[in-house]
Design a protein around this motif. Structure first.
Motif, PDB file in Angstrom:
ATOM      1  N   TRP A 155       6.721   3.568  -2.073  1.00 24.38           N
ATOM      2  CA  TRP A 155       7.194   4.493  -1.040  1.00 24.38           C
ATOM      3  C   TRP A 155       6.158   5.549  -0.670  1.00 24.38           C
ATOM      4  O   TRP A 155       6.471   6.483   0.061  1.00 24.38           O
ATOM      5  N   THR A 156       4.928   5.401  -1.120  1.00 20.12           N
ATOM      6  CA  THR A 156       3.887   6.356  -0.745  1.00 20.12           C
ATOM      7  C   THR A 156       3.220   5.906   0.549  1.00 20.12           C
ATOM      8  O   THR A 156       2.987   4.716   0.760  1.00 20.12           O
ATOM      9  N   ASN A 184       7.484   4.170  -7.618  1.00 23.85           N
ATOM     10  CA  ASN A 184       7.244   5.133  -6.552  1.00 23.85           C
ATOM     11  C   ASN A 184       6.102   4.721  -5.645  1.00 23.85           C
ATOM     12  O   ASN A 184       6.041   5.131  -4.486  1.00 23.85           O
ATOM     13  N   ALA A 185       5.167   3.919  -6.165  1.00 22.96           N
ATOM     14  CA  ALA A 185       4.021   3.499  -5.362  1.00 22.96           C
ATOM     15  C   ALA A 185       4.446   2.795  -4.088  1.00 22.96           C
ATOM     16  O   ALA A 185       3.751   2.859  -3.067  1.00 22.96           O
ATOM     17  N   HIS A 223       5.238   3.865   4.335  1.00 24.65           N
ATOM     18  CA  HIS A 223       5.443   3.327   2.985  1.00 24.65           C
ATOM     19  C   HIS A 223       4.731   1.982   2.934  1.00 24.65           C
ATOM     20  O   HIS A 223       3.881   1.705   3.792  1.00 24.65           O
ATOM     21  N   ARG A 224       5.044   1.128   1.949  1.00 23.90           N
ATOM     22  CA  ARG A 224       4.208  -0.053   1.727  1.00 23.90           C
ATOM     23  C   ARG A 224       4.982  -1.358   1.675  1.00 23.90           C
ATOM     24  O   ARG A 224       4.496  -2.350   1.133  1.00 23.90           O
TER      25      ARG A 224
END
Length: 353
Positions: free
Chosen positions: A6-7, A3-4, A18-19
């Motif tokens: 898409w934060t 999930n990280a 997102h990242r």
């Protein structure tokens, strides 16, 4: 997928949804005058769903050009061409920074409108050949910049950064990697200078720090990133003191408060962890050759704040959507990476569920 990935995150003054970001990739499809075209705008807008687009290397001055058909950001015509690109990307909801790349000695006079001898920290000819309109040719011995010309080159970067912002870019990335001019000042085999820009480690990092300082002063540190590639031998680079050089450079850059540090990572995990600990703002990581889950794990583990991908973004204009859904990826066609027309540039298929 962790999930990280898409934060949201703020990279300096640039908010990212997102990242997963697009790495800079030379494509050699601008005009001979270095002006981006409608085709270039189409290419970038296709990839606007990436969290951030870092453009292909863009010469900050006429002497900064090394390859055929690369864009510049030092003339009114080039600014207008880039404005078409940035407007299109912004309309599509994307964000784009222009990478400022001075090729230094990795150049051939036949690839430039002015036909001048390339410039470099020292008059050391690079091994290898350069593709030109008349075929591969040996790269010539470059002309060593005088101390005054080094200072003038710093100002070229400053003016190019201002031009990039005038063209609508969200910021710039300083290319200090992959064997180009800034990297040439760092490396012991390409920098034989005896003035304040050569010899000691403190002197060899001086040019990179002065360029970053000038750019940050001109457009703001929150719009300024820098790319490094510790231990990268590309373009005939030999670094004799990588483990000392890069921590010293990062320590010198850290007080500037730049938006991000972008690292092309070639496998030195301990070295990466040292730089991560020294860097106070966002760190973008390009883990060469790794798959997306491996790269995303770097975010979850705290090694990176965002990841960048090159060939996967080149071959998949809808990479973000494919990764989110688990769809298969297109295979990059390496025969069309450099030069040409829309084939292998804007004609990669998108995934339709």
């Amino acid at each position: 997928m962790p999930n990280a990935l898409w934060t949201p995150i703020a990279v300096g003054d640039i908010p990212l949804p997102h990242r997963l970001a697009m790495a800079p990739m030379t494509r050699d499809r601008s005009t001979p005058e270095g002006v981006p075209t409608e085709l270039n705008a189409e290419y970038y807008v296709q990839r606007a769903s990436n969290a951030l687009i870092i453009s292909e290397g863009t010469q900050p001055s006429p002497d900064g050009q090394g390859y055929l058909l690369t864009p510049g950001i030092h003339s009114d015509e080039q600014i207008a061409g880039w404005r078409k690109v940035t407007d299109a990307v912004h309309t599509a909801g994307g964000r784009l920074v222009i990478q400022l790349m001075h090729a230094g000695r990795i150049a051939h006079p036949g690839n430039t409108p002015h036909g001048r001898q390339p410039v470099a920290p020292s008059a050391v000819r690079p091994a290898g050949t350069m593709f030109t309109a008349s075929g591969p040719q040996e790269m010539p011995e470059p002309r060593a910049l005088s101390t005054g010309q080094v200072a003038a080159t710093v100002e070229d970067f400053r003016r190019a950064a201002a031009a990039a912002v005038a063209a609508g870019a969200d910021g710039v990335e300083i290319h200090a990697a992959n064997g180009y001019l800034v990297h040439q000042f760092l490396a012991t085999n390409t920098n034989h200078r005896t003035d304040r820009y050569g010899g000691s480690l403190a002197n060899r990092i001086r040019f990179a720090v002065e360029v970053a300082t000038a750019v940050a002063d001109e457009i703001g540190p929150g719009r300024t990133g820098i790319r490094l590639s510790p231990g990268n031998p590309t373009n005939d680079i030999e670094e004799s003191d990588t483990r000392e050089l890069y921590p010293a450079l990062v320590r010198a850059l850290a007080p500037l408060g730049l938006a991000y540090l972008h690292i092309l990572h070639l496998g030195d995990e301990e070295g990466l962890d040292v730089l991560r600990g020294l860097w106070p703002t966002a760190l973008l990581l390009n883990r060469a050759g790794a798959d997306i889950p491996t790269r995303a794990q770097d975010i979850a583990d705290g090694r990176a704040d965002a990841i960048t991908v090159g060939a996967m973004a080149l071959a998949n204009p809808d990479l973000v959507e494919r990764v989110r859904s688990g769809a298969p990826l297109n295979t990059p066609d390496r025969t069309t990476f450099y030069g040409g027309d829309a084939k292998g540039y804007t004609d990669y298929p998108v995934h339709i569920p």
